[in-house]
Design an enzyme around this catalytic site. Structure first.
Site, mmCIF file in Angstrom:
data_model
loop_
_atom_site.group_PDB
_atom_site.id
_atom_site.type_symbol
_atom_site.label_atom_id
_atom_site.label_comp_id
_atom_site.label_asym_id
_atom_site.label_seq_id
_atom_site.Cartn_x
_atom_site.Cartn_y
_atom_site.Cartn_z
ATOM 1 N N LYS A 108 0.853 -1.204 0.000
ATOM 2 C CA LYS A 108 0.000 0.000 0.000
ATOM 3 C C LYS A 108 0.885 1.249 0.000
ATOM 4 O O LYS A 108 2.100 1.156 0.234
ATOM 5 C CB LYS A 108 -0.890 -0.023 1.238
ATOM 6 N N TYR B 230 17.381 28.588 10.301
ATOM 7 C CA TYR B 230 16.210 29.298 10.824
ATOM 8 C C TYR B 230 16.163 29.233 12.345
ATOM 9 O O TYR B 230 16.479 28.199 12.940
ATOM 10 C CB TYR B 230 14.926 28.675 10.266
HETATM 11 C C1 LIG Z 1 -0.226 -1.811 6.792
HETATM 12 C C2 LIG Z 1 -0.810 -3.091 7.227
HETATM 13 C C3 LIG Z 1 0.004 -4.206 7.405
HETATM 14 C C4 LIG Z 1 1.509 -4.161 7.333
HETATM 15 O O1 LIG Z 1 2.000 -3.586 8.529
HETATM 16 P P1 LIG Z 1 3.565 -3.420 8.810
HETATM 17 O O2 LIG Z 1 3.607 -2.906 10.202
HETATM 18 O O3 LIG Z 1 4.051 -2.420 7.828
HETATM 19 O O4 LIG Z 1 4.172 -4.737 8.626
HETATM 20 C C5 LIG Z 1 -0.624 -5.407 7.688
HETATM 21 N N1 LIG Z 1 -1.967 -5.494 7.809
HETATM 22 C C6 LIG Z 1 -2.782 -4.407 7.679
HETATM 23 C C7 LIG Z 1 -4.252 -4.566 7.842
HETATM 24 C C8 LIG Z 1 -2.231 -3.167 7.399
HETATM 25 O O5 LIG Z 1 -3.027 -2.113 7.274
#
Ligand SMILES: *Cc1c(COP(=O)(O)O)cnc(C)c1O
Length: 373
Positions: free
Chosen positions: A35, A267
């Site tokens: 994702k 800054y």
């Molecule tokens: C993002 C996600 C993962 C992966 O999680 P990580 O901590 O990056 O391994 C697994 N399951 C779901 C439902 C997620 O949203």
């Protein structure tokens, strides 16, 4: 965005890290989580790189899944948030996507779809049933698990053999907390009224579950952050889990100069030189995805060693301390590594009081990815 900073993706590191997940959970199948553009690494490229090793891919939402299908990624793709409309169901059917149902609204959409459609969705939808065991974000109440399984396994538009029960852990990255044990017990309880309990596959573990909680492995693991070479745990980094950096973020030095004791940098003039010293300016700032909250002292890798960030991070630049380096060994045009093969993104995240997930995603949005090698 066109910038002088650049990202390099390391395909063999992605493959190594996924194999590592399989090694840790040898009896589970893998749903590689790609994702958010594969946490900034590029989802189509990452899917291509992992195609031979992953059993399937998972993304958050439908547009991410469509992008993969349009790029001819043929592996099973799970949409973790599922459908939000009848139209989404049509799209999912057309692209052969596995959906996740987490509330009654989605079930009614499924019924509406079956009344309104003349599509012949061959075997029906492949579905995950998401159970809320304590995250309280998405999911059905655990008591409803058996009822939902009954209903969906007889639904004319559902491929009963595909059904999977899924839950998500809220605290798996904190090994001393009780929450994970409670969630695992809750999930076991919820699923025991399904007969036989082996009738349905289960999926629980994110990266922290995979690396820290063997009881969470189940039939399908869902590794995300570990694929990218980052530890899901706050107090350690990739080396402890034999993971390799999948992304290197680099930017050139654009100035080298000497400052006097008492001169302030950047800054807010928040940092003053304690003595006369040499500094270098790197063309990378928060517009490149570098965290603005990185503190003075955050390491940057330059010409074979670490140097330290001084003062505030600007939009396009940071300043580092090169006082300990021999004159002339750091020059305009040299490439600094902000994180990557030589410097763990976890360490940079710790100095910025955030998590590697955020740094990787932001850099991925901001920077062009250079040729893969
Ligand atoms: C993002 C996600 C993962 C992966 O999680 P990580 O901590 O990056 O391994 C697994 N399951 C779901 C439902 C997620 O949203």
């Amino acid at each position: 965005m066109k910038r002088s900073s650049r990202i390099t993706i390391h395909p063999e590191a992605l493959q190594h890290n996924l194999k590592r997940a399989k090694q840790v959970a040898p009896n589970s199948k893998t749903l590689a989580v790609i994702k958010a553009d594969a946490y900034g690494h590029g989802s189509v490229a990452t899917a291509g790189i992992l195609h031979q090793i992953a059993d399937g891919f998972a993304v958050s939402c439908l547009p991410e899944a469509i992008e993969l299908r349009e790029a001819k990624i043929s592996k099973p793709i799970t949409v973790l948030q599922g459908h939000q409309s009848v139209d989404d169901l049509r799209i999912a059917a057309r692209h052969n996507l596995r959906l996740t149902v987490h509330d009654d609204r989605q079930l009614s959409l499924l019924d509406q779809y079956s009344h309104n459609t003349s599509d012949n969705t061959n075997n029906g939808f492949d579905l995950n049933i998401k159970i809320d065991t304590g995250m309280h974000r998405l999911g059905f109440q655990p008591e409803r698990t058996a009822e939902l399984y009954q209903k969906l396994s007889h639904h004319p538009l559902v491929n009963a053999d595909s059904l999977m029960l899924m839950t998500h852990l809220s605290c798996a990255d904190e090994l001393d907390k009780e929450n994970t044990k409670q969630q695992l017990d809750c999930f076991t309880d919820a699923t025991k009224n399904i007969s036989p309990p082996t009738a349905i596959a289960k999926s629980i573990a994110n990266s922290a579950g995979i690396l820290g909680w063997e009881d969470s492995h189940a039939e399908w693991i869902r590794p995300g952050i570990m694929l990218y070479g980052s530890s899901p745990f706050a107090n350690n980094h990739r080396d402890e889990h034999s993971l390799k950096a999948a992304m290197t973020l680099q930017a050139p030095i654009i100035a080298v100069h000497d400052l006097k004791q008492g001169d302030s940098i950047g800054y807010g003039a928040s940092w003053q030189c304690p003595h006369d010293m040499s500094v270098a300016v790197i063309a990378c700032g928060y517009a490149d995805g570098y965290p603005r909250h990185a503190r003075t002292g955050t390491p940057v890798w330059i010409n074979g060693d670490e140097a330290q960030l001084l003062g505030r991070v600007s939009m396009d630049m940071i300043v580092i301390d090169i006082d300990k380096r021999e004159k002339g060994t750091i020059q305009v045009g040299d490439l600094a590594e902000l994180w990557g093969e030589n410097l763990s993104v976890d360490i940079v995240a710790q100095h910025a009081e955030t998590i590697a997930y955020e740094l990787l995603c932001n850099a991925g949005i901001a920077c062009e990815k250079s040729a893969y090698f």
